[in-house]
Design an enzyme around this catalytic site. Structure first.
Site, PDB file in Angstrom:
ATOM      1  N   GLU A  90       0.824  -1.203   0.000  1.00 15.63           N
ATOM      2  CA  GLU A  90       0.000   0.000   0.000  1.00 15.63           C
ATOM      3  C   GLU A  90       0.864   1.260   0.000  1.00 15.63           C
ATOM      4  O   GLU A  90       1.904   1.320   0.661  1.00 15.63           O
ATOM      5  CB  GLU A  90      -0.953  -0.017   1.201  1.00 15.63           C
ATOM      6  CG  GLU A  90      -1.962  -1.148   1.087  1.00 15.63           C
ATOM      7  CD  GLU A  90      -2.986  -1.187   2.219  1.00 15.63           C
ATOM      8  OE1 GLU A  90      -4.114  -1.622   1.963  1.00 15.63           O
ATOM      9  OE2 GLU A  90      -2.637  -0.800   3.350  1.00 15.63           O
ATOM     10  N   CYS A 103       3.504   8.410   1.278  1.00 16.32           N
ATOM     11  CA  CYS A 103       4.014   7.411   2.226  1.00 16.32           C
ATOM     12  C   CYS A 103       4.284   6.129   1.445  1.00 16.32           C
ATOM     13  O   CYS A 103       3.359   5.513   0.905  1.00 16.32           O
ATOM     14  CB  CYS A 103       2.984   7.186   3.334  1.00 16.32           C
ATOM     15  SG  CYS A 103       3.511   6.023   4.607  1.00 16.32           S
ATOM     16  N   CYS A 110       6.417  -7.184   6.987  1.00 16.78           N
ATOM     17  CA  CYS A 110       7.500  -6.739   7.859  1.00 16.78           C
ATOM     18  C   CYS A 110       7.796  -7.842   8.863  1.00 16.78           C
ATOM     19  O   CYS A 110       6.876  -8.432   9.434  1.00 16.78           O
ATOM     20  CB  CYS A 110       7.126  -5.447   8.585  1.00 16.78           C
ATOM     21  SG  CYS A 110       8.470  -4.758   9.586  1.00 16.78           S
ATOM     22  N   CYS A 114       6.287  -5.390  15.329  1.00 20.38           N
ATOM     23  CA  CYS A 114       5.893  -4.443  16.379  1.00 20.38           C
ATOM     24  C   CYS A 114       4.457  -4.718  16.790  1.00 20.38           C
ATOM     25  O   CYS A 114       3.580  -4.940  15.945  1.00 20.38           O
ATOM     26  CB  CYS A 114       6.063  -3.003  15.899  1.00 20.38           C
ATOM     27  SG  CYS A 114       7.787  -2.563  15.564  1.00 20.38           S
ATOM     28  N   CYS A 117       1.232  -2.725  15.213  1.00 20.02           N
ATOM     29  CA  CYS A 117       1.243  -2.388  13.791  1.00 20.02           C
ATOM     30  C   CYS A 117       0.534  -3.457  12.981  1.00 20.02           C
ATOM     31  O   CYS A 117       0.845  -4.655  13.080  1.00 20.02           O
ATOM     32  CB  CYS A 117       2.689  -2.233  13.309  1.00 20.02           C
ATOM     33  SG  CYS A 117       2.817  -1.813  11.555  1.00 20.02           S
ATOM     34  N   GLY A 170       6.727  -2.187   5.957  1.00 20.03           N
ATOM     35  CA  GLY A 170       8.090  -2.688   6.016  1.00 20.03           C
ATOM     36  C   GLY A 170       9.035  -1.794   6.793  1.00 20.03           C
ATOM     37  O   GLY A 170       8.740  -0.648   7.118  1.00 20.03           O
ATOM     38  N   GLU A 171      10.195  -2.345   7.110  1.00 18.03           N
ATOM     39  CA  GLU A 171      11.298  -1.632   7.757  1.00 18.03           C
ATOM     40  C   GLU A 171      12.294  -1.240   6.674  1.00 18.03           C
ATOM     41  O   GLU A 171      13.001  -2.100   6.128  1.00 18.03           O
ATOM     42  CB  GLU A 171      11.950  -2.513   8.816  1.00 18.03           C
ATOM     43  CG  GLU A 171      13.325  -2.072   9.294  1.00 18.03           C
ATOM     44  CD  GLU A 171      13.371  -0.657   9.851  1.00 18.03           C
ATOM     45  OE1 GLU A 171      14.127   0.169   9.304  1.00 18.03           O
ATOM     46  OE2 GLU A 171      12.647  -0.387  10.835  1.00 18.03           O
ATOM     47  N   SER A 202      11.829   6.408   8.135  1.00 17.82           N
ATOM     48  CA  SER A 202      11.446   6.001   9.488  1.00 17.82           C
ATOM     49  C   SER A 202      11.936   4.585   9.758  1.00 17.82           C
ATOM     50  O   SER A 202      11.712   3.679   8.951  1.00 17.82           O
ATOM     51  CB  SER A 202       9.920   6.061   9.647  1.00 17.82           C
ATOM     52  OG  SER A 202       9.531   5.587  10.931  1.00 17.82           O
ATOM     53  N   SER A 224      10.961   5.180  15.350  1.00 21.51           N
ATOM     54  CA  SER A 224       9.775   4.699  16.058  1.00 21.51           C
ATOM     55  C   SER A 224      10.169   4.322  17.483  1.00 21.51           C
ATOM     56  O   SER A 224      10.663   3.225  17.729  1.00 21.51           O
ATOM     57  CB  SER A 224       9.180   3.489  15.326  1.00 21.51           C
ATOM     58  OG  SER A 224       8.750   3.847  14.037  1.00 21.51           O
ATOM     59  N   LEU A 225       9.945   5.244  18.404  1.00 21.13           N
ATOM     60  CA  LEU A 225      10.416   5.060  19.775  1.00 21.13           C
ATOM     61  C   LEU A 225       9.381   4.320  20.621  1.00 21.13           C
ATOM     62  O   LEU A 225       9.622   3.223  21.106  1.00 21.13           O
ATOM     63  CB  LEU A 225      10.752   6.416  20.383  1.00 21.13           C
ATOM     64  CG  LEU A 225      11.636   6.407  21.616  1.00 21.13           C
ATOM     65  CD1 LEU A 225      13.002   5.814  21.318  1.00 21.13           C
ATOM     66  CD2 LEU A 225      11.790   7.817  22.172  1.00 21.13           C
ATOM     67  N   HIS A 226       8.264   4.964  20.899  1.00 17.62           N
ATOM     68  CA  HIS A 226       7.067   4.334  21.467  1.00 17.62           C
ATOM     69  C   HIS A 226       7.157   3.892  22.925  1.00 17.62           C
ATOM     70  O   HIS A 226       6.171   3.392  23.466  1.00 17.62           O
ATOM     71  CB  HIS A 226       6.630   3.130  20.627  1.00 17.62           C
ATOM     72  CG  HIS A 226       6.498   3.425  19.172  1.00 17.62           C
ATOM     73  ND1 HIS A 226       5.773   4.495  18.691  1.00 17.62           N
ATOM     74  CD2 HIS A 226       7.027   2.798  18.078  1.00 17.62           C
ATOM     75  CE1 HIS A 226       5.837   4.515  17.364  1.00 17.62           C
ATOM     76  NE2 HIS A 226       6.600   3.514  16.977  1.00 17.62           N
ATOM     77  N   ASN A 301      -4.197   4.115  15.875  1.00 20.75           N
ATOM     78  CA  ASN A 301      -5.265   3.861  14.915  1.00 20.75           C
ATOM     79  C   ASN A 301      -5.617   2.375  14.955  1.00 20.75           C
ATOM     80  O   ASN A 301      -4.825   1.538  14.499  1.00 20.75           O
ATOM     81  CB  ASN A 301      -4.812   4.259  13.507  1.00 20.75           C
ATOM     82  CG  ASN A 301      -4.518   5.745  13.405  1.00 20.75           C
ATOM     83  OD1 ASN A 301      -5.393   6.565  13.636  1.00 20.75           O
ATOM     84  ND2 ASN A 301      -3.276   6.094  13.080  1.00 20.75           N
ATOM     85  N   CYS A 344      -1.643   5.880  10.027  1.00 19.92           N
ATOM     86  CA  CYS A 344      -0.411   5.308  10.549  1.00 19.92           C
ATOM     87  C   CYS A 344      -0.677   4.006  11.302  1.00 19.92           C
ATOM     88  O   CYS A 344      -1.545   3.942  12.168  1.00 19.92           O
ATOM     89  CB  CYS A 344       0.260   6.323  11.480  1.00 19.92           C
ATOM     90  SG  CYS A 344       1.799   5.745  12.195  1.00 19.92           S
TER      91      CYS A 344
END
Length: 374
Positions: A90, A103, A110, A114, A117, A170-171, A202, A224-226, A301, A344
């Site tokens: 996507e 984006c 991936c 995470c 996600c 993906g990363e 990112s 991406s800390l989180h 989300n 996101c």
């Protein structure tokens, strides 16, 4: 046969060298392909007919095949693009008054898994090729122009897409070589000509690859800390078990030495009762005190099957204010395209998982009891 979309500036020059043509031919073709957005070598009118025939015999222009094209109420547009073997990725266009942001995905699925996600829940199939990455920008510009998209910069002759964020499926740093080749095309004045400040990558925190990107093609960096500590981040972002926060933050400080911005953006998804307390905000302040940064707080989300909830707005604002009071820039990301699952963390596409992982083995993150909004 070569796909011209697969060739970064160096590879395109090498292609013409093999045809015993001078280097300026690569620039001519790049202009036709990435700036005029043509899809047929025969249209390259400043190349002689014999040269066009030779190029067409050795190469093709193969853009992505669109499976679905959906537009949200707020104008966000999402394309589902076929990448073969029953996989699709996507790509999301986010229109704003002063820019058009795309984006872009870098992998079919991936492997980093995470916890919050949607992409990670699909598993992982493969890395995307350079052409499949660049083709997303090529296609978006073509599709938007064809649909009559407007904007002050478009009226001035610029392409619809002014900003690229490698934040799709993906990363990116796990597909390092192909992503860097794509980045070089995004930045090349003979291709898309974007400034390094307008291209953001990112990552979830692959420390050795952050260092390699710093040396190879430093663009704006988002991480991406989180979580404000290793214990929680180990559960939310499993790659933290390999590259814990101290190593990650040190890599961020090294990266800034060559980055187009003098800060790193830390992305922080707000999960109800998990990482959104004022104590978490204060711990976060202490964690990054020595790292030039700004924060992008992202309301979670939801997607089907998730165990997480979205933090109440009041709690997000209070978290933000704690960061601001400590001297940091902190913004709250506006949710875009959630009615078409384009927000996101919602990108899922279609992935034939080759990792053979059991989703039941996912590390569970148990939320604390619900609290009143601060």
């Amino acid at each position: 046969m070569n796909n011209l979309l697969d060739l970064d500036p160096a590879a395109l020059a090498a292609f013409f060298a093999e045809l015993d043509e001078k280097p300026f031919r690569a620039k001519q073709v790049s202009h036709w392909l990435h700036q005029r957005l043509i899809d047929d070598v025969a249209l390259m009118s400043d190349l002689s007919r014999p040269l066009r025939e030779r190029v067409a015999a050795a190469a093709k222009i193969e853009g992505p095949v669109v499976v679905a094209d959906t537009t949200a109420a707020d104008g966000t547009r999402k394309w589902l693009l076929d990448v073969g073997s029953r996989n699709a990725v996507e790509t999301v266009y986010i229109p704003e008054d002063d820019r058009g942001t795309l984006c872009i995905s870098s992998q079919a699925g991936c492997a980093l898994d995470c916890a919050f996600c949607s992409t990670g829940k699909q598993g992982f199939n493969r890395n995307l090729s350079v052409g499949e990455i660049v083709g997303q920008l090529w296609h978006a510009n073509r599709a938007l122009l064809a649909s009559g998209v407007t904007g002050p910069w478009i009226e001035q002759g610029r392409a619809p897409i002014t900003n690229v964020v490698m934040m799709g499926m993906g990363e990116p740093l796990a597909n390092f070589d192909n992503v860097v080749s794509a980045l070089k095309l995004f930045l090349d004045d003979d291709a898309y000509g974007l400034s390094r400040r307008r291209v953001t990558l990112s990552t979830s925190g692959l420390v050795p690859m952050i260092d390699r990107l710093r040396d190879a093609c430093p663009v704006a960096l988002a991480v991406s800390l989180h979580a404000p500590n290793d214990a929680l981040r180990n559960r939310l972002v499993p790659i933290n078990r390999t590259y814990p926060l101290a190593e990650l933050l040190a890599a961020c400080r090294r990266y800034i030495e060559r980055a187009p911005r003098d800060f790193v953006t830390f992305e922080y998804v707000m999960l109800d009762g998990v990482n959104d307390r004022l104590e978490d905000a204060r711990e976060l302040v202490a964690l990054v005190r020595d790292t030039p940064c700004k924060f992008n707080l992202i309301p979670f989300n939801p997607f089907p099957g998730t165990e997480f909830g979205t933090s109440p707005r009041g709690r997000i604002v209070a978290f933000q204010q704690t960061l601001i009071d400590a001297g940091f820039v902190a913004t709250i990301r506006k949710t875009r395209g959630d009615d078409i699952d384009a927000a996101c963390g919602q990108l899922a596409g279609q992935v034939q998982d080759r990792t053979k992982r059991r989703l039941s083995s996912r590390v569970q993150v148990v939320a604390a009891p619900a609290r009143a909004a601060h």
